[in-house]
Design a protein around this motif. Structure first.
Motif, mmCIF file in Angstrom:
data_model
loop_
_atom_site.group_PDB
_atom_site.id
_atom_site.type_symbol
_atom_site.label_atom_id
_atom_site.label_comp_id
_atom_site.label_asym_id
_atom_site.label_seq_id
_atom_site.Cartn_x
_atom_site.Cartn_y
_atom_site.Cartn_z
ATOM 1 N N ARG A 42 -7.925 2.429 12.728
ATOM 2 C CA ARG A 42 -8.859 1.297 12.687
ATOM 3 C C ARG A 42 -8.164 -0.050 12.533
ATOM 4 O O ARG A 42 -8.685 -1.074 12.986
ATOM 5 N N ILE A 43 -7.011 -0.080 11.884
ATOM 6 C CA ILE A 43 -6.264 -1.322 11.698
ATOM 7 C C ILE A 43 -4.773 -1.020 11.856
ATOM 8 O O ILE A 43 -4.345 0.128 11.703
ATOM 9 N N PRO A 44 -3.960 -2.033 12.138
ATOM 10 C CA PRO A 44 -2.512 -1.804 12.243
ATOM 11 C C PRO A 44 -1.900 -1.402 10.896
ATOM 12 O O PRO A 44 -2.345 -1.851 9.838
ATOM 13 N N ILE A 45 -0.877 -0.552 10.975
ATOM 14 C CA ILE A 45 -0.111 -0.136 9.802
ATOM 15 C C ILE A 45 1.339 -0.553 10.020
ATOM 16 O O ILE A 45 1.967 -0.164 11.011
ATOM 17 N N PHE A 46 1.862 -1.354 9.117
ATOM 18 C CA PHE A 46 3.251 -1.778 9.178
ATOM 19 C C PHE A 46 4.032 -1.055 8.086
ATOM 20 O O PHE A 46 3.481 -0.761 7.016
ATOM 21 N N LEU A 47 5.298 -0.767 8.331
ATOM 22 C CA LEU A 47 6.127 -0.073 7.347
ATOM 23 C C LEU A 47 7.312 -0.934 6.966
ATOM 24 O O LEU A 47 7.956 -1.549 7.822
ATOM 25 N N ASP A 48 7.600 -0.974 5.675
ATOM 26 C CA ASP A 48 8.652 -1.806 5.104
ATOM 27 C C ASP A 48 9.556 -0.915 4.247
ATOM 28 O O ASP A 48 9.193 0.209 3.928
ATOM 29 N N VAL B 70 2.859 -0.597 4.371
ATOM 30 C CA VAL B 70 3.225 0.525 3.511
ATOM 31 C C VAL B 70 4.612 0.217 2.954
ATOM 32 O O VAL B 70 5.595 0.152 3.698
ATOM 33 N N SER B 71 4.691 0.008 1.633
ATOM 34 C CA SER B 71 5.918 -0.553 1.051
ATOM 35 C C SER B 71 5.953 -0.334 -0.453
ATOM 36 O O SER B 71 4.905 -0.332 -1.104
ATOM 37 N N HIS B 72 7.174 -0.177 -1.003
ATOM 38 C CA HIS B 72 7.334 -0.207 -2.458
ATOM 39 C C HIS B 72 8.121 -1.459 -2.881
ATOM 40 O O HIS B 72 8.694 -1.507 -3.968
ATOM 41 N N HIS B 73 8.122 -2.482 -2.025
ATOM 42 C CA HIS B 73 8.709 -3.788 -2.330
ATOM 43 C C HIS B 73 10.178 -3.652 -2.757
ATOM 44 O O HIS B 73 10.591 -4.153 -3.802
ATOM 45 N N HIS B 74 10.955 -2.967 -1.941
ATOM 46 C CA HIS B 74 12.385 -2.763 -2.189
ATOM 47 C C HIS B 74 12.637 -2.200 -3.594
ATOM 48 O O HIS B 74 13.466 -2.694 -4.351
ATOM 49 N N GLY B 75 11.878 -1.157 -3.929
ATOM 50 C CA GLY B 75 12.131 -0.452 -5.182
ATOM 51 C C GLY B 75 11.588 -1.150 -6.407
ATOM 52 O O GLY B 75 12.200 -1.073 -7.486
ATOM 53 N N ILE B 76 10.437 -1.813 -6.300
ATOM 54 C CA ILE B 76 9.878 -2.516 -7.446
ATOM 55 C C ILE B 76 9.491 -1.545 -8.564
ATOM 56 O O ILE B 76 9.423 -1.928 -9.731
ATOM 57 N N MET B 77 9.269 -0.267 -8.200
ATOM 58 C CA MET B 77 9.006 0.780 -9.190
ATOM 59 C C MET B 77 9.956 1.942 -8.938
ATOM 60 O O MET B 77 10.129 2.378 -7.800
ATOM 61 N N VAL C 211 0.866 -1.186 0.000
ATOM 62 C CA VAL C 211 0.000 0.000 0.000
ATOM 63 C C VAL C 211 0.898 1.230 0.000
ATOM 64 O O VAL C 211 1.728 1.396 0.885
ATOM 65 N N LEU C 212 0.727 2.086 -0.997
ATOM 66 C CA LEU C 212 1.563 3.285 -1.092
ATOM 67 C C LEU C 212 0.735 4.476 -1.587
ATOM 68 O O LEU C 212 1.227 5.339 -2.310
ATOM 69 N N SER C 213 -0.544 4.505 -1.189
ATOM 70 C CA SER C 213 -1.418 5.616 -1.547
ATOM 71 C C SER C 213 -2.613 5.652 -0.607
ATOM 72 O O SER C 213 -3.008 4.620 -0.043
ATOM 73 N N LEU D 108 3.472 7.885 4.707
ATOM 74 C CA LEU D 108 2.889 7.245 5.883
ATOM 75 C C LEU D 108 1.903 8.137 6.633
ATOM 76 O O LEU D 108 0.814 7.663 6.990
ATOM 77 N N PRO D 109 2.209 9.417 6.921
ATOM 78 C CA PRO D 109 1.237 10.230 7.665
ATOM 79 C C PRO D 109 -0.116 10.354 6.953
ATOM 80 O O PRO D 109 -1.163 10.331 7.607
ATOM 81 N N GLN D 110 -0.101 10.458 5.629
ATOM 82 C CA GLN D 110 -1.365 10.542 4.894
ATOM 83 C C GLN D 110 -2.144 9.238 5.009
ATOM 84 O O GLN D 110 -3.371 9.237 5.191
ATOM 85 N N ILE D 111 -1.446 8.132 4.883
ATOM 86 C CA ILE D 111 -2.103 6.828 4.987
ATOM 87 C C ILE D 111 -2.628 6.619 6.403
ATOM 88 O O ILE D 111 -3.744 6.122 6.601
ATOM 89 N N ALA D 112 -1.847 7.010 7.409
ATOM 90 C CA ALA D 112 -2.287 6.882 8.798
ATOM 91 C C ALA D 112 -3.540 7.709 9.044
ATOM 92 O O ALA D 112 -4.457 7.282 9.765
ATOM 93 N N GLU D 113 -3.590 8.881 8.452
ATOM 94 C CA GLU D 113 -4.790 9.724 8.575
ATOM 95 C C GLU D 113 -6.002 9.031 7.953
ATOM 96 O O GLU D 113 -7.101 9.047 8.505
#
Length: 295
Positions: free
Chosen positions: A217-223, A190-197, A171-173, A207-212
């Motif tokens: 409501r659900i956990p957010i993990f960052l990669d 929240v991840s771009h899969h080690h630079g897949i794009m 998730v990156l949006s 991350l702050p926008q996604i957290a907002e």
């Protein structure tokens, strides 16, 4: 040193991590707790392994060794691509494991993998949707398996099929975060899969926008590019519930096996505790964005 190239998302992400500064606070400081709760269970740290795969290339029985190291460190373990027998061996270590499944074109196969992950005792199961396409805009192919982008309705079906919390990785949006909530997903990475794009926005930056959007409501993990306790602290301050550490554990895994993974996770957790102590954060819930200074 690796040569820099325009658009390298990992280099962009690393630069953004390093651009953020942390405010010190000392009055009323206490020794902090890094205890972390997820899906009804308690862990010693919010520093988790990443959803890696094929770690036999790093050391014999690498996936199981990673799991053993996570267990010893009191951390959540993640597992990427691999067969059912391997997952059963991983779970048998006792490590509480989140299994990530590829977006296979064959949805019946996806359902089989979901059912197996739930039945063998995984903490949660999910899918890395960022592996749907290759760089030419065609359906991706991974280890001989053809992938396919999934619709919101397909995602809802996967969530319904799982008896464990279902997590979406990649998730990156805000848009995808909103759709994950609509689908009933119970966690996102929240991840771009080690630079897949190339030129992908750094996960930490969006991350702050996604957290907002998620609104707690659900956990957010960052990669992606998490290497130190400072990185973990910044991620937690900007809205992450926990973080995944991938390539930073691969070297220690190759050198010392499970002990290397344990040591690296504990090292990063200790660094995190140091930043918490020096910012008056008694626990993970005390870490917030007011502590972060942006350029």
């Amino acid at each position: 040193m690796s040569q820099k190239k325009p658009g390298d998302s990992n280099q962009i992400t690393r630069k953004y991590f390093d651009s953020l500064l942390i405010e010190m606070r000392h009055i009323d400081g206490v020794c902090p707790s890094t205890q972390f709760k997820l899906y009804g269970e308690t862990f010693r740290t919010p520093v988790m392994t990443a959803a890696l795969s094929h770690l036999d290339n790093v050391c014999p029985d690498g996936m199981e060794k990673q799991a053993e190291g996570a267990l010893r460190a009191g951390a959540v373990n993640w597992a990427g691509m691999g067969d059912e027998a391997e997952l059963e061996r991983i779970v048998a270590t006792g490590a509480r494991t989140i299994k990530i499944i590829k977006p296979y074109e064959d949805n019946d196969y996806v359902m089989e993998r979901i059912r197996h992950a739930c039945s063998c005792g995984c903490l949660a199961v999910g899918m890395d949707l960022d592996h749907s396409f290759n760089g030419r805009g065609e359906p991706d192919e991974v280890c001989g398996y053809r992938m396919k982008a999934k619709s919101l309705e397909e995602l809802k079906a996967f969530v319904r099929a799982s008896t464990r919390p279902f997590v979406v990785k990649g998730v990156l949006s805000r848009q995808d975060a909103r759709k994950c909530l609509e689908a009933g997903v119970q966690g996102i990475v929240v991840s771009h899969h080690h630079g897949i794009m190339d030129y992908a926005v750094p996960p930490l930056r969006i991350l702050p926008q996604i957290a907002e959007e998620i609104g707690g409501r659900i956990p957010i993990f960052l990669d992606c590019c998490v290497e130190s306790g400072a990185d973990v602290f910044k991620a937690l301050a900007l809205g992450a519930t926990a973080v995944c550490v991938g390539r930073a554990v691969m070297g220690p895994l190759g050198e010392k096996g499970a002990a290397g993974v344990e040591e690296k996770l504990e090292e990063i957790t200790g660094q995190l505790a140091g930043f918490m102590a020096r910012t008056c954060c008694a626990d993970l819930s005390s870490i917030d964005a007011s502590l972060i200074w942006k350029p």
